[in-house]
Motif scaffolding. Structure first.
Motif, short mmCIF file in Angstrom:
data_model
loop_
_atom_site.label_atom_id
_atom_site.label_comp_id
_atom_site.label_asym_id
_atom_site.label_seq_id
_atom_site.Cartn_x
_atom_site.Cartn_y
_atom_site.Cartn_z
N ALA A 14 0.83 -1.21 0.00
CA ALA A 14 0.00 0.00 0.00
C ALA A 14 0.86 1.25 0.00
O ALA A 14 0.56 2.22 -0.72
N VAL A 15 1.93 1.28 0.77
CA VAL A 15 2.83 2.43 0.81
C VAL A 15 3.50 2.63 -0.55
O VAL A 15 3.57 3.75 -1.06
N VAL A 16 3.97 1.56 -1.15
CA VAL A 16 4.61 1.65 -2.47
C VAL A 16 3.61 2.17 -3.49
O VAL A 16 3.93 3.04 -4.31
N TRP A 17 2.37 1.68 -3.47
CA TRP A 17 1.35 2.13 -4.41
C TRP A 17 1.05 3.61 -4.22
O TRP A 17 0.96 4.35 -5.20
N LEU A 18 0.92 4.08 -2.98
CA LEU A 18 0.66 5.49 -2.72
C LEU A 18 1.79 6.38 -3.22
O LEU A 18 1.56 7.43 -3.82
N TRP A 20 3.99 5.65 -5.57
CA TRP A 20 4.00 5.59 -7.03
C TRP A 20 2.88 6.45 -7.61
O TRP A 20 3.11 7.22 -8.55
N ARG A 21 1.67 6.37 -7.08
CA ARG A 21 0.55 7.18 -7.59
C ARG A 21 0.78 8.66 -7.34
O ARG A 21 0.36 9.50 -8.13
N GLY A 22 1.43 9.01 -6.27
CA GLY A 22 1.66 10.42 -5.94
C GLY A 22 2.75 11.07 -6.75
O GLY A 22 2.67 12.25 -7.07
N GLY A 28 -3.87 14.89 -12.50
CA GLY A 28 -5.23 14.78 -12.98
C GLY A 28 -5.71 13.36 -13.16
O GLY A 28 -6.89 13.13 -13.33
N SER A 29 -4.80 12.39 -13.13
CA SER A 29 -5.24 11.02 -13.27
C SER A 29 -5.83 10.52 -11.96
O SER A 29 -5.63 11.12 -10.90
#
Length: 113
Positions: A14-18, A20-22, A28-29
């Motif tokens: 979850a931390v890696v995903w956050l 990466w998304r940030g 805007g995605s």
């Protein structure tokens, strides 16, 4: 033991995903952080209309207001005229979410150039 390992793997994922998304997705995605994708700011050169001397907006801006909106610039122009008796003109750029717009200060108003 298995539950602890599974919880640690899911938490790390979850931390890696956050992160990466940030940081690695275009603004805007879905899931992007608005802190990075929806900033407003302006950069402008102002001059006193009476004598042509440069006016530094940061002398009159609050110290925390370095990313201010076009409405903030309009307030600053009005403040300079009403409180300091300085009528200013100038040109610059407004940085809006996903775009930038050229602006001009004329007649005590901020206009799209």
């Amino acid at each position: 033991m298995v539950d602890t390992v599974a919880a640690a793997v899911l938490g790390a994922g979850a931390v890696v995903w956050l992160v990466w998304r940030g940081f690695c997705t275009p603004p805007g995605s879905f899931g992007s952080w608005a802190m990075f994708s929806h900033t407003n700011a302006y950069r402008v050169r102002l001059y006193d209309a009476a004598d042509g001397q440069p006016v530094c907006p940061w002398t009159y801006e609050p110290r925390h207001g370095f990313l201010n909106s076009v409405e903030g610039l309009d307030d600053l122009v009005r403040y300079l005229e009403e409180e300091h008796g300085r009528r200013v003109v100038g040109e610059g750029v407004a940085l809006l979410p996903f775009t930038s717009v050229r602006i001009a200060v004329r007649g005590g108003r901020v206009l799209r150039a």
